[in-house]
Motif scaffolding. Structure first.
Motif, PDB file in Angstrom:
ATOM      1  N   LYS A   6       1.100  -1.142   0.041  1.00  0.00           N
ATOM      2  CA  LYS A   6       0.034   0.164  -0.046  1.00  0.00           C
ATOM      3  C   LYS A   6       0.856   1.248   0.065  1.00  0.00           C
ATOM      4  O   LYS A   6       1.872   1.422   0.633  1.00  0.00           O
ATOM      5  CB  LYS A   6      -0.888  -0.013   1.256  1.00  0.00           C
ATOM      6  CG  LYS A   6      -1.677   1.212   1.311  1.00  0.00           C
ATOM      7  CD  LYS A   6      -2.594   1.091   2.321  1.00  0.00           C
ATOM      8  CE  LYS A   6      -3.692   2.510   2.736  1.00  0.00           C
ATOM      9  NZ  LYS A   6      -4.289   2.249   3.980  1.00  0.00           N
ATOM     10  N   ARG A   7       0.478   2.150  -0.768  1.00  0.00           N
ATOM     11  CA  ARG A   7       1.246   3.325  -0.992  1.00  0.00           C
ATOM     12  C   ARG A   7       0.856   4.454   0.144  1.00  0.00           C
ATOM     13  O   ARG A   7      -0.415   4.668   0.517  1.00  0.00           O
ATOM     14  CB  ARG A   7       0.920   4.104  -2.353  1.00  0.00           C
ATOM     15  CG  ARG A   7       1.680   5.385  -2.683  1.00  0.00           C
ATOM     16  CD  ARG A   7       1.675   5.877  -3.938  1.00  0.00           C
ATOM     17  NE  ARG A   7       2.196   7.243  -4.183  1.00  0.00           N
ATOM     18  CZ  ARG A   7       2.344   7.553  -5.350  1.00  0.00           C
ATOM     19  NH1 ARG A   7       1.834   7.025  -6.561  1.00  0.00           N
ATOM     20  NH2 ARG A   7       3.026   8.939  -5.753  1.00  0.00           N
ATOM     21  N   THR A   9      -0.002   7.664   2.121  1.00  0.00           N
ATOM     22  CA  THR A   9      -0.629   8.910   1.802  1.00  0.00           C
ATOM     23  C   THR A   9      -0.252   9.889   2.720  1.00  0.00           C
ATOM     24  O   THR A   9      -0.042   9.931   3.967  1.00  0.00           O
ATOM     25  CB  THR A   9      -2.178   8.510   1.839  1.00  0.00           C
ATOM     26  OG1 THR A   9      -2.857   8.356   3.180  1.00  0.00           O
ATOM     27  CG2 THR A   9      -2.628   7.328   1.027  1.00  0.00           C
ATOM     28  N   TYR A  52       7.520   8.189   1.371  1.00  0.00           N
ATOM     29  CA  TYR A  52       6.277   8.813   0.701  1.00  0.00           C
ATOM     30  C   TYR A  52       6.615   9.479  -0.595  1.00  0.00           C
ATOM     31  O   TYR A  52       7.768   9.815  -0.667  1.00  0.00           O
ATOM     32  CB  TYR A  52       5.611  10.208   1.527  1.00  0.00           C
ATOM     33  CG  TYR A  52       4.676  10.783   0.602  1.00  0.00           C
ATOM     34  CD1 TYR A  52       3.350  10.402   0.469  1.00  0.00           C
ATOM     35  CD2 TYR A  52       5.054  12.151   0.282  1.00  0.00           C
ATOM     36  CE1 TYR A  52       2.384  11.123  -0.153  1.00  0.00           C
ATOM     37  CE2 TYR A  52       4.091  12.943  -0.264  1.00  0.00           C
ATOM     38  CZ  TYR A  52       2.854  12.353  -0.578  1.00  0.00           C
ATOM     39  OH  TYR A  52       1.925  13.208  -1.279  1.00  0.00           O
ATOM     40  N   ASP A  55       2.510  12.185  -6.132  1.00  0.00           N
ATOM     41  CA  ASP A  55       1.820  11.611  -7.280  1.00  0.00           C
ATOM     42  C   ASP A  55       2.286  12.713  -8.512  1.00  0.00           C
ATOM     43  O   ASP A  55       1.627  13.523  -8.445  1.00  0.00           O
ATOM     44  CB  ASP A  55       0.578  11.359  -7.033  1.00  0.00           C
ATOM     45  CG  ASP A  55      -0.226  10.659  -8.261  1.00  0.00           C
ATOM     46  OD1 ASP A  55       0.327  10.822  -9.377  1.00  0.00           O
ATOM     47  OD2 ASP A  55      -1.302   9.817  -7.757  1.00  0.00           O
TER      48      ASP A  55
END
Length: 355
Positions: A6-7, A9, A52, A55
């Motif tokens: 999972k990225r 956020t 992190y 994007d």
């Protein structure tokens, strides 16, 4: 089948950084000054720890949204110049071109440029800093100010700033300038293509050190393209040069063409006796203030002015204020103008008469 990791956020970072709001995380990652330095460092450390990554698609969307949304309030960019009046600036072809191109670039980027005059009866650096702070102006372009002027002592940590030329200034850290080294190599190449082989460099002694160093570097690079060619030493001249010194330099080194950063060098050649059949060809390293008959380098003032504004707007939109950890230089290619002062070399050229 391996599970996809999972990225992380901004909400994850907000939770791990002590329960701050996601908007605080966003501002901290952009290094926005509205967030305290301690909080910024804490959030940035958490972001690094969880791996992190911004994007790029979301960044592109937000940038597009900012461009397309109507801008009710135009940010003001302070264009700082050392002139007694706006008329004086506009009567200087070099600075007028910088100002016009910068103003046009600002308009296309939804910004408005405002001229601030310093020195010689204008604002002091302290007064300028106070006015900009009071009005909330944090974008600044230090225009091509004269060499030797005192550096602007303002609270640079408040500003997104770039300078045009001003090589002898340590701040701002971002510089936009004409590529003088490339321009000098272009000038030597043009002279060679016209048939000249004994090309000398005569420079005014007064000037910014780095500017002169860039010119000398381009000249030396070209001189070393032919290892067998005898090197011609530089000639440094005072504003009121002794014609006998110039004459001796030309005759001793059999110079057939001279590159000079002095707009009145043609008159100096005449004073040294190089007229009529024994005339020596020459070109100017900046033809901005010369007649159309003078060959030489064409400064890219319009491109430099535009790029300065584009960069300061980029710094603003990415919240890059203050002095950067390392200086950056953006050099713009120099052009060329042919002229009667540097004609194609003929067999009657003085290089045969100087021996």
């Amino acid at each position: 089948m391996p599970t996809r990791k999972k990225r992380a956020t901004m909400r994850d970072i907000a939770r791990l950084a002590g329960g701050v709001h996601p908007s605080t995380v966003s501002l901290a990652l952009c290094n926005h000054p509205s967030i305290s330095l301690a909080t910024r460092k804490r959030i940035q450390a958490v972001a690094k720890a969880v791996g992190y990554r911004r994007d790029p698609l979301l960044d592109a969307f937000n940038a597009r949204r900012l461009v397309m949304l109507p801008h009710r309030i135009q940010p003001v960019i302070a264009f700082v110049a050392d002139f007694e009046s706006r008329d004086a600036l506009e009567n200087s072809p070099h600075h007028a071109a910088l100002w016009r191109s910068a103003a046009a670039a600002g308009q296309s980027l939804y910004c408005r440029l405002e001229l601030f005059l310093i020195g010689r009866g204008g604002l002091t650096a302290e007064r300028l800093d106070s006015i900009l702070h009071t009005r909330g102006i944090d974008l600044l372009v230090a225009a091509a100010l004269p060499a030797g002027i005192a550096q602007l002592h303002v609270a640079w940590d408040r500003y997104c700033a770039v300078k045009i030329d001003c090589f002898d200034w340590e701040v701002p850290g971002h510089t936009i300038a004409a590529d003088l080294r490339q321009g000098m190599r272009l000038a030597v190449g043009k002279a060679r293509n016209l048939g000249y082989r004994r090309i000398g460099l005569a420079m005014a002694r007064v000037g910014e050190v780095m500017r002169n160093d860039l010119l000398k570097a381009g000249y030396l690079i070209e001189q070393h393209q032919d290892p067998g060619e005898q090197q011609i030493p530089f000639l440094f001249m005072e504003e009121q040069a002794d014609p006998r010194v110039l004459e001796q330099w030309i005759r001793t080194h059999q110079v057939d063409a001279v590159l000079s950063n002095q707009a009145g060098f043609g008159d100096m050649l005449k004073a040294a006796g190089f007229t009529g059949p024994s005339n020596v060809a020459w070109a100017c390293l900046d033809v901005t203030n010369t007649g159309a008959d003078v060959a030489g380098m064409v400064m890219p003032d319009e491109s430099v002015g535009s790029l300065a504004v584009e960069q300061v707007v980029y710094l603003s939109r990415t919240n890059q204020r203050g002095i950067p950890p390392s200086a950056s230089f953006t050099f713009v290619s120099v052009g060329w103008r042919d002229g009667a002062s540097l004609p194609p070399r003929s067999v009657e050229h003085p290089s045969h008469l100087l021996q």
